[in-house]
Design a protein around this motif. Sequence first.
Motif, PDB file in Angstrom:
ATOM      1  N   GLY A 521     -24.361 -45.164  -1.173  1.00  0.00           N
ATOM      2  CA  GLY A 521     -22.956 -45.327  -1.543  1.00  0.00           C
ATOM      3  C   GLY A 521     -22.044 -44.912  -0.407  1.00  0.00           C
ATOM      4  N   PRO A 522     -20.713 -45.044  -0.593  1.00  0.00           N
ATOM      5  CA  PRO A 522     -19.760 -44.655   0.452  1.00  0.00           C
ATOM      6  C   PRO A 522     -19.713 -43.149   0.622  1.00  0.00           C
ATOM      7  CG  PRO A 522     -18.599 -45.284  -1.550  1.00  0.00           C
ATOM      8  CD  PRO A 522     -20.042 -45.621  -1.776  1.00  0.00           C
ATOM      9  N   LEU A 523     -19.342 -42.699   1.822  1.00  0.00           N
ATOM     10  CA  LEU A 523     -19.261 -41.271   2.137  1.00  0.00           C
ATOM     11  C   LEU A 523     -17.814 -40.803   2.056  1.00  0.00           C
ATOM     12  CD1 LEU A 523     -21.558 -41.191   5.311  1.00  0.00           C
ATOM     13  CD2 LEU A 523     -22.215 -40.845   2.926  1.00  0.00           C
ATOM     14  N   PRO A 524     -17.577 -39.598   1.533  1.00  0.00           N
ATOM     15  CA  PRO A 524     -16.217 -39.047   1.540  1.00  0.00           C
ATOM     16  C   PRO A 524     -15.832 -38.646   2.956  1.00  0.00           C
ATOM     17  CG  PRO A 524     -17.763 -37.397   0.743  1.00  0.00           C
ATOM     18  CD  PRO A 524     -18.548 -38.672   0.921  1.00  0.00           C
ATOM     19  N   LYS A 525     -14.595 -38.974   3.364  1.00  0.00           N
ATOM     20  CA  LYS A 525     -14.183 -38.717   4.741  1.00  0.00           C
ATOM     21  C   LYS A 525     -12.765 -38.172   4.813  1.00  0.00           C
ATOM     22  CE  LYS A 525     -16.976 -42.525   6.525  1.00  0.00           C
ATOM     23  NZ  LYS A 525     -16.911 -43.886   7.086  1.00  0.00           N
ATOM     24  N   THR A 526     -12.480 -37.495   5.910  1.00  0.00           N
ATOM     25  CA  THR A 526     -11.108 -37.121   6.223  1.00  0.00           C
ATOM     26  C   THR A 526     -10.410 -38.338   6.812  1.00  0.00           C
ATOM     27  OG1 THR A 526     -11.503 -36.486   8.524  1.00  0.00           O
ATOM     28  CG2 THR A 526     -11.935 -34.813   6.844  1.00  0.00           C
ATOM     29  N   SER A 527      -9.103 -38.218   7.025  1.00  0.00           N
ATOM     30  CA  SER A 527      -8.336 -39.333   7.586  1.00  0.00           C
ATOM     31  C   SER A 527      -8.722 -39.641   9.023  1.00  0.00           C
ATOM     32  CB  SER A 527      -6.845 -39.009   7.534  1.00  0.00           C
ATOM     33  OG  SER A 527      -6.574 -37.850   8.279  1.00  0.00           O
ATOM     34  N   THR A 528      -9.399 -38.700   9.691  1.00  0.00           N
ATOM     35  CA  THR A 528      -9.807 -38.938  11.076  1.00  0.00           C
ATOM     36  C   THR A 528     -11.268 -39.371  11.176  1.00  0.00           C
ATOM     37  OG1 THR A 528     -10.289 -36.572  11.333  1.00  0.00           O
ATOM     38  CG2 THR A 528      -8.110 -37.341  12.011  1.00  0.00           C
ATOM     39  N   GLY A 529     -11.879 -39.676  10.025  1.00  0.00           N
ATOM     40  CA  GLY A 529     -13.217 -40.245  10.037  1.00  0.00           C
ATOM     41  C   GLY A 529     -14.350 -39.246   9.951  1.00  0.00           C
ATOM     42  N   LYS A 530     -14.058 -37.964   9.776  1.00  0.00           N
ATOM     43  CA  LYS A 530     -15.130 -36.982   9.642  1.00  0.00           C
ATOM     44  C   LYS A 530     -15.668 -37.012   8.218  1.00  0.00           C
ATOM     45  CE  LYS A 530     -13.075 -33.706  12.940  1.00  0.00           C
ATOM     46  NZ  LYS A 530     -12.523 -32.343  13.093  1.00  0.00           N
ATOM     47  N   THR A 531     -16.983 -37.020   8.092  1.00  0.00           N
ATOM     48  CA  THR A 531     -17.585 -36.957   6.769  1.00  0.00           C
ATOM     49  C   THR A 531     -17.370 -35.575   6.172  1.00  0.00           C
ATOM     50  OG1 THR A 531     -19.269 -38.573   7.373  1.00  0.00           O
ATOM     51  CG2 THR A 531     -19.739 -37.172   5.484  1.00  0.00           C
ATOM     52  N   GLN A 532     -16.905 -35.552   4.937  1.00  0.00           N
ATOM     53  CA  GLN A 532     -16.628 -34.281   4.259  1.00  0.00           C
ATOM     54  C   GLN A 532     -17.889 -33.809   3.545  1.00  0.00           C
ATOM     55  OE1 GLN A 532     -13.169 -35.950   2.197  1.00  0.00           O
ATOM     56  NE2 GLN A 532     -11.910 -34.381   3.167  1.00  0.00           N
ATOM     57  N   LYS A 533     -18.757 -33.177   4.308  1.00  0.00           N
ATOM     58  CA  LYS A 533     -20.022 -32.735   3.731  1.00  0.00           C
ATOM     59  C   LYS A 533     -19.816 -31.681   2.641  1.00  0.00           C
ATOM     60  CE  LYS A 533     -23.179 -33.747   7.569  1.00  0.00           C
ATOM     61  NZ  LYS A 533     -24.220 -33.200   8.468  1.00  0.00           N
ATOM     62  N   PHE A 534     -18.703 -30.953   2.733  1.00  0.00           N
ATOM     63  CA  PHE A 534     -18.477 -29.912   1.727  1.00  0.00           C
ATOM     64  C   PHE A 534     -18.330 -30.533   0.332  1.00  0.00           C
ATOM     65  CE2 PHE A 534     -14.094 -31.071   2.487  1.00  0.00           C
ATOM     66  CZ  PHE A 534     -13.429 -30.804   1.301  1.00  0.00           C
ATOM     67  N   LYS A 535     -17.791 -31.766   0.283  1.00  0.00           N
ATOM     68  CA  LYS A 535     -17.674 -32.428  -1.018  1.00  0.00           C
ATOM     69  C   LYS A 535     -19.052 -32.821  -1.554  1.00  0.00           C
ATOM     70  CE  LYS A 535     -12.951 -34.163  -0.751  1.00  0.00           C
ATOM     71  NZ  LYS A 535     -12.068 -35.352  -0.876  1.00  0.00           N
ATOM     72  N   LEU A 536     -19.915 -33.264  -0.655  1.00  0.00           N
ATOM     73  CA  LEU A 536     -21.280 -33.576  -1.072  1.00  0.00           C
ATOM     74  C   LEU A 536     -21.997 -32.320  -1.551  1.00  0.00           C
ATOM     75  CD1 LEU A 536     -22.286 -35.975   1.863  1.00  0.00           C
ATOM     76  CD2 LEU A 536     -21.476 -36.611  -0.429  1.00  0.00           C
ATOM     77  N   ARG A 537     -21.796 -31.215  -0.802  1.00  0.00           N
ATOM     78  CA  ARG A 537     -22.446 -29.954  -1.179  1.00  0.00           C
ATOM     79  C   ARG A 537     -21.936 -29.438  -2.521  1.00  0.00           C
ATOM     80  NH1 ARG A 537     -22.584 -28.756   4.475  1.00  0.00           N
ATOM     81  NH2 ARG A 537     -20.473 -27.948   4.358  1.00  0.00           N
TER      82      ARG A 537
END
Length: 549
Positions: A521-537
């Motif tokens: 599925g799609p990955l959660p990201k910040t507006s600058t394209g960084k994957t927000q791993k904390f949301k996955l965690r």
Amino acid sequence: MDRTLFQKIWSRDGWAGLPVHRSLLTPLSFLERTLHVFPEKIGIVDGDRRFTYREVGERVYRLASALRRAGVRKGDRVAVLSPNAAEVLEAHFGVPQIGAVLVAINVRLSPSEVAAIVRHSGARVLVADASLADTVASLRRDLDLSLVVWTGEGRSRDPAWGEIGYEGFLETGSPEPFAPDVDDEDQTITINYTSGTTGQPKGVMYTHRGAYLNALGEIVETGLQAESVYLWTLPMFHCNGWCFTWAVTAAGARHVVVPKVEPARVFELVEQEQVSHLCGAPTVLVMLQSELPSPGYRFPQPLRTVTAGAPPPPAVIERMEGLGAVITHVYGLTETYGPHTVCKWKAEWDGKAISARAALKARQGVGYVHAPELRVVDAQLNDVPADGETMGEIVMRGNNVMKGYFRDPDATAAAFAGGWFHSGDLGVMHPDGYVELRDRKKDVIISGGENISTVEVEKVLFFHPAVLEAAVIGVPDEKWGEVPKAFVTLRPGRSASEAEIVGYCREHLAHFKCPKKVEFGPLPKTSTGKTQKFKLREKEWAGQAKRIH
């Protein structure tokens, strides 16, 4: 505007008192020089609007004098909430021209997050794009804003509420140049709030001196020249566009502005404007690779592509260079004005296979020419062996490090412990002195006592032909404490099963490092394209005791 004035405005008494061998370092001097050398050259292209540098200068001085007439004084903060636009570029010069401090805010934040930044920074004036009117309306009653200046179209102005349109506001100012209100090069020029991927954003203070030197570093390390054309695929609110707001102007190059990254529009402008440079996180490169104008497409001219924000997988670099791009890999943080290191290329690497070159370019490299202070250290600040294997924390100091966190002395002291800025990033030092990032401290997976670098696993995943993007985190496991889990976005039209992805990793990695689970599925990201791993965690560890590393 009288061009001869540009040579006179730097001679006011405050600057004349300096020794002959010194001048104050401020990026405001870049605009003055470019106005003197290239007044009739197109400086900014923004949609249908094209401004010469003479026109840019006039608009900057109008903005500065209008802000002063509106009561903005030296040291006051002026917030800007807008996607990339000519007006945001003008604010990077007009606001500090009167000694005020620019606070460029991430446009993708929630109203409450925007309000928190405006409140913490103490900004009294807000320059906002009309497309964000709903966000502003929801926070106006909670903030003590004396003036809102609207850019863009479609927003009615209400003078009773202290609102005015940007062009009308410029008319209240004068196009005549005047000396900048800067008497100390350590004076704060901007406050950039961290992206908030791990918690409450902090206000990072940049100085005139640091911005000046970083901009020069960008010119040197990325090859900007007067003939260059820079496409704004990077948000200007992010570390002041890695200081390219000032660097492109200093080179006398052309800014080409886009409000957001749309691959079709990027390819169109690359060809129309003969774009030579652009910046972006690896996710931007992935977007371009997945939406090519035609099969077998190559850029019409060499395109210097500067990437950072997350360790770029070698597969992404390899594919981008296959399109004719020249990749420059840089690394840094908000606290280091954006890029602090560059994977400085060596001629002897040119003859290597493209896959080997991509692997070399995936390293974070060495300090910028103006900011060489860079180490990889253990918990006692001792240098780790330069063996390419022993991990430690990347620390830096010097010209490229922030002044500190605004109104947060405790966080500043913690970040500067031991006389070095602590990045929170883990990496190794190679025998040739090049740094390679391995993980964030919080991202390292400790499985059965073994450390697993999520970046190492992600690099393998990106080489799978069906994988568009991937992120790996540790998830709870009764036996091992935690084990790797991969979150994968597949390429359009491609398919892959969990077993296939896990099997592919087992062909290329030690088995204990391989994902035990895969979620598509799609990955959660910040507006600058960084994957927000904390949301996955947060999702995976809900109801579980938090890991302590």
